[in-house]
Design an enzyme around this catalytic site. Sequence first.
Site, PDB file in Angstrom:
ATOM      1  CB  ILE A  10      43.142  33.291  29.456  1.00 20.52           C
ATOM      2  CG1 ILE A  10      43.484  33.752  30.610  1.00 20.52           C
ATOM      3  CG2 ILE A  10      44.002  32.556  28.670  1.00 20.52           C
ATOM      4  CD1 ILE A  10      44.470  32.684  31.464  1.00 20.52           C
ATOM      5  N   GLY A  13      36.603  40.324  32.807  1.00 16.27           N
ATOM      6  CA  GLY A  13      35.157  40.424  33.500  1.00 16.27           C
ATOM      7  C   GLY A  13      35.338  41.680  34.147  1.00 16.27           C
ATOM      8  CE  LYS A  33      40.449  39.604  38.693  1.00 16.75           C
ATOM      9  NZ  LYS A  33      39.422  38.650  39.571  1.00 16.75           N
ATOM     10  CG  ASP A 132      31.039  36.290  41.484  1.00 13.73           C
ATOM     11  OD1 ASP A 132      29.888  35.975  41.310  1.00 13.73           O
ATOM     12  OD2 ASP A 132      31.606  36.962  40.685  1.00 13.73           O
TER      13      ASP A 132
HETATM   14  N1  ATP Z   1      44.392  31.050  37.315  1.00 15.30           N
HETATM   15  C1  ATP Z   1      43.715  30.922  36.181  1.00 15.30           C
HETATM   16  N2  ATP Z   1      44.087  30.351  35.342  1.00 15.30           N
HETATM   17  C2  ATP Z   1      43.540  30.101  34.157  1.00 15.30           C
HETATM   18  N3  ATP Z   1      42.474  30.597  33.881  1.00 15.30           N
HETATM   19  C3  ATP Z   1      42.301  31.771  34.674  1.00 15.30           C
HETATM   20  C4  ATP Z   1      42.946  32.293  35.938  1.00 15.30           C
HETATM   21  N4  ATP Z   1      42.484  33.039  36.569  1.00 15.30           N
HETATM   22  C5  ATP Z   1      41.382  33.661  35.740  1.00 15.30           C
HETATM   23  N5  ATP Z   1      41.102  32.799  34.643  1.00 15.30           N
HETATM   24  C6  ATP Z   1      40.383  33.165  33.583  1.00 15.30           C
HETATM   25  O1  ATP Z   1      39.882  34.366  33.305  1.00 15.30           O
HETATM   26  C7  ATP Z   1      38.546  34.580  33.680  1.00 15.30           C
HETATM   27  C8  ATP Z   1      38.251  35.799  34.276  1.00 15.30           C
HETATM   28  O2  ATP Z   1      38.814  35.546  35.557  1.00 15.30           O
HETATM   29  P1  ATP Z   1      38.213  36.374  36.841  1.00 15.30           P
HETATM   30  O3  ATP Z   1      37.015  35.742  37.137  1.00 15.30           O
HETATM   31  O4  ATP Z   1      39.377  36.447  38.021  1.00 15.30           O
HETATM   32  O5  ATP Z   1      38.051  37.948  36.322  1.00 15.30           O
HETATM   33  P2  ATP Z   1      36.859  38.876  36.919  1.00 15.30           P
HETATM   34  O6  ATP Z   1      37.126  40.261  36.170  1.00 15.30           O
HETATM   35  O7  ATP Z   1      36.793  38.979  38.220  1.00 15.30           O
HETATM   36  O8  ATP Z   1      35.695  38.208  36.249  1.00 15.30           O
HETATM   37  P3  ATP Z   1      34.145  38.356  36.533  1.00 15.30           P
HETATM   38  O9  ATP Z   1      33.739  39.717  36.663  1.00 15.30           O
HETATM   39  O10 ATP Z   1      33.554  37.769  35.250  1.00 15.30           O
HETATM   40  O11 ATP Z   1      33.769  37.708  37.465  1.00 15.30           O
HETATM   41  C9  ATP Z   1      38.146  33.286  34.397  1.00 15.30           C
HETATM   42  O12 ATP Z   1      36.966  33.127  34.172  1.00 15.30           O
HETATM   43  C10 ATP Z   1      38.989  32.256  33.869  1.00 15.30           C
HETATM   44  O13 ATP Z   1      38.331  31.824  32.535  1.00 15.30           O
END
Ligand code: ATP
Length: 326
Positions: A10, A13, A33, A132
């Site tokens: 889903i 990042g 995650k 962020d």
């Molecule tokens: N608890 C959740 N429920 C539903 N979707 C989620 C959830 N956590 C994250 N996501 C989805 O996953 C995406 C990426 O999650 P997250 O931002 O935590 O990862 P990241 O690797 O830190 O991303 P970035 O580098 O873009 O900040 C979110 O934008 C969202 O669309």
Amino acid sequence: MEHYERLEKIGEGASGVVYKARDSRTGATVAVKRLRGGGFGDHDGSRLSEDLLREAACLEACRGHPSVVELRAAHRDGAGGAFLVMEYVGPSVAQVMRERGRPFPEADARRLMRQLLDGARAMHDLGVLHRDLKPDNVLVDAHGDLKICDFGMSRFAAGGAATAPPYTSPVVTLWYRAPELLLGSTEYDARVDTWALGCIMAELLAGAPLLPGRSEMDQLNRAFDTVGADDMTDWPGFSRLPRAGSPLCQRSRPPSRLREMFPSLSAAGFDVLSGLLACRPDRRLTAADALRRPWFTDAESANADQPLNACRFTARVGGVADAIVV
Ligand SMILES: Nc1ncnc2c1ncn2[C@@H]1O[C@H](COP(=O)(O)OP(=O)(O)OP(=O)(O)O)[C@@H](O)[C@H]1O
């Protein structure tokens, strides 16, 4: 991880990949995650552990607030991977805005901002800086309520020498980065989050990002040209900013253009928007201050904040998910 049946990817990042999954013990749908390794410090997994612990600790501190995603578990696996298990919420505000394709009416924006500011107020009271905040890191649940996610850049800022400044700079995705961060500040506070919330509020009301800069200096130029430089050079912390000597700070600037950009926003709404987007940190509203402004406290506005139609959000979830074979 054996308890979680992976369903679909889903999100992805900088810090990891997020999957929708089912907890086989409870049947609950969760978001998992997987934190990515990478970089020199990860050789022995210590950097990964540190990142996991910090993100999990900040989420854990905010646990129970309705506008913050709920952490269910944090794991390291035998293969050196690290996982955060969270409640599954729904699409991000960024996805919803893209698919909606038009701005939110003021009453909807107020309801959404009330939730975001309340989540930010709670985390700031607990000494957590998110660092962020952006539409990608705000999720929309099936009832149309918002939850702040992605605490991958967050840190504790209050109390104890170990958590005192200097802090890392740069933080915050460019378009949502406060002027003091663009000028290299390492002594910033929770108002870097409220600037980002001001950018999100403008985006909800306009249907497009307020300050889509292409570089740090372009971003600073856009901020000064949009909200005015606000006597930034007279701010007591200005001389300590690493980039205080930047010619961009000496150039004379037109007054704020915000009002002409949002002509139909009520005076009370504009009071919050312009307060969150004050260039000088000492003049910027904190989340707690913003929630005390008439836009939120007037009886009429409190009553007008009806829930958004849940279908508007849930209908889009399938369209944004990227199915994978497990
Ligand atoms: N608890 C959740 N429920 C539903 N979707 C989620 C959830 N956590 C994250 N996501 C989805 O996953 C995406 C990426 O999650 P997250 O931002 O935590 O990862 P990241 O690797 O830190 O991303 P970035 O580098 O873009 O900040 C979110 O934008 C969202 O669309």
